[in-house]
Design an enzyme around this catalytic site. Sequence first.
Site, PDB file in Angstrom:
ATOM      1  CG  ASP A  83      -2.047   0.991   1.106  1.00  0.00           C
ATOM      2  OD1 ASP A  83      -3.205   0.541   1.018  1.00  0.00           O
ATOM      3  OD2 ASP A  83      -1.782   2.210   1.084  1.00  0.00           O
ATOM      4  CB  ILE A  84       0.765   4.296  -2.119  1.00  0.00           C
ATOM      5  CG1 ILE A  84       1.838   5.198  -2.666  1.00  0.00           C
ATOM      6  CG2 ILE A  84      -0.489   5.058  -1.771  1.00  0.00           C
ATOM      7  CD1 ILE A  84       1.503   5.793  -4.014  1.00  0.00           C
TER       8      ILE A  84
ATOM      9  CG  HIS B 186      -8.761  -2.927  -2.271  1.00  0.00           C
ATOM     10  ND1 HIS B 186      -9.712  -2.178  -2.931  1.00  0.00           N
ATOM     11  CD2 HIS B 186      -8.509  -2.266  -1.105  1.00  0.00           C
ATOM     12  CE1 HIS B 186     -10.006  -1.116  -2.203  1.00  0.00           C
ATOM     13  NE2 HIS B 186      -9.304  -1.149  -1.082  1.00  0.00           N
TER      14      HIS B 186
ATOM     15  CB  VAL C 202      -9.204   1.980  -4.868  1.00  0.00           C
ATOM     16  CG1 VAL C 202      -8.909   1.415  -6.259  1.00  0.00           C
ATOM     17  CG2 VAL C 202      -8.182   3.065  -4.516  1.00  0.00           C
TER      18      VAL C 202
ATOM     19  CG  ASN D  12     -12.304  -0.414   4.018  1.00  0.00           C
ATOM     20  OD1 ASN D  12     -12.732  -0.793   5.093  1.00  0.00           O
ATOM     21  ND2 ASN D  12     -11.097   0.116   3.876  1.00  0.00           N
TER      22      ASN D  12
ATOM     23  CG  HIS E 245      -6.722  -2.835   3.238  1.00  0.00           C
ATOM     24  ND1 HIS E 245      -6.034  -1.648   3.006  1.00  0.00           N
ATOM     25  CD2 HIS E 245      -7.969  -2.624   2.733  1.00  0.00           C
ATOM     26  CE1 HIS E 245      -6.834  -0.784   2.401  1.00  0.00           C
ATOM     27  NE2 HIS E 245      -8.012  -1.348   2.223  1.00  0.00           N
TER      28      HIS E 245
HETATM   29  P1  5GP Z   1      -9.677   1.545   0.456  1.00  0.00           P
HETATM   30  O1  5GP Z   1      -9.689   2.804   1.265  1.00  0.00           O
HETATM   31  O2  5GP Z   1     -10.405   1.688  -0.842  1.00  0.00           O
HETATM   32  O3  5GP Z   1     -10.089   0.329   1.233  1.00  0.00           O
HETATM   33  O4  5GP Z   1      -8.148   1.264   0.143  1.00  0.00           O
HETATM   34  C1  5GP Z   1      -7.473   1.779  -0.945  1.00  0.00           C
HETATM   35  C2  5GP Z   1      -6.010   1.703  -0.615  1.00  0.00           C
HETATM   36  O5  5GP Z   1      -5.286   1.872  -1.792  1.00  0.00           O
HETATM   37  C3  5GP Z   1      -5.558   2.773   0.377  1.00  0.00           C
HETATM   38  O6  5GP Z   1      -5.016   2.161   1.538  1.00  0.00           O
HETATM   39  C4  5GP Z   1      -4.533   3.569  -0.425  1.00  0.00           C
HETATM   40  O7  5GP Z   1      -3.430   3.991   0.348  1.00  0.00           O
HETATM   41  C5  5GP Z   1      -4.122   2.595  -1.511  1.00  0.00           C
HETATM   42  N1  5GP Z   1      -3.713   3.210  -2.768  1.00  0.00           N
HETATM   43  C6  5GP Z   1      -4.388   4.196  -3.445  1.00  0.00           C
HETATM   44  N2  5GP Z   1      -3.736   4.503  -4.590  1.00  0.00           N
HETATM   45  C7  5GP Z   1      -2.630   3.702  -4.618  1.00  0.00           C
HETATM   46  C8  5GP Z   1      -1.577   3.561  -5.560  1.00  0.00           C
HETATM   47  O8  5GP Z   1      -1.505   4.232  -6.595  1.00  0.00           O
HETATM   48  N3  5GP Z   1      -0.613   2.647  -5.272  1.00  0.00           N
HETATM   49  C9  5GP Z   1      -0.668   1.865  -4.134  1.00  0.00           C
HETATM   50  N4  5GP Z   1       0.343   0.997  -3.959  1.00  0.00           N
HETATM   51  N5  5GP Z   1      -1.650   1.984  -3.234  1.00  0.00           N
HETATM   52  C10 5GP Z   1      -2.628   2.882  -3.470  1.00  0.00           C
END
Ligand code: 5GP
Length: 112
Positions: A29-30, A99, A95, A86, A101
């Site tokens: 994760d970024i 996915h 996103v 999520n 985590h």
């Molecule tokens: P969500 O909040 O949708 O459950 O998680 C999306 C995750 O994707 C977040 O933890 C966010 O930091 C990660 N993320 C968003 N854009 C990127 C990206 O371009 N590269 C990577 N490696 N992670 C990303």
Amino acid sequence: MSTIFKKIIDKEIPAKIVYEDEEFLAFEDIAPAAKIHVLVIPRKEIKNLDNATDEDIILLGKLQLTIAKIARLLGVNESGYRVVTNINADAGQTVFHIHYHILAGEKLGVMA
Ligand code: 5GP
């Protein structure tokens, strides 16, 4: 509509990939929320669990076993890890490509 994760799948943008096979990809994760924070995604574009169908039953089963395999590869299976997905706004999904985590590498806090 495709997301940034599709670009990672297609290698159009870089990511620190820790695992990949024909169906799944895992990358760091970024913005890590724990010492180890890896995202596991299917190559198939599904928005989230709410949009999965009976057609995805085998894929989702394999995804769970792949998460466990990745946790072993990361060496966190015995110390422990948390798996989170999520779904939509109240959970904070940002996103819209399903996915999971994997959070690990330290003692994790209490869940919300
Ligand atoms: P969500 O909040 O949708 O459950 O998680 C999306 C995750 O994707 C977040 O933890 C966010 O930091 C990660 N993320 C968003 N854009 C990127 C990206 O371009 N590269 C990577 N490696 N992670 C990303």
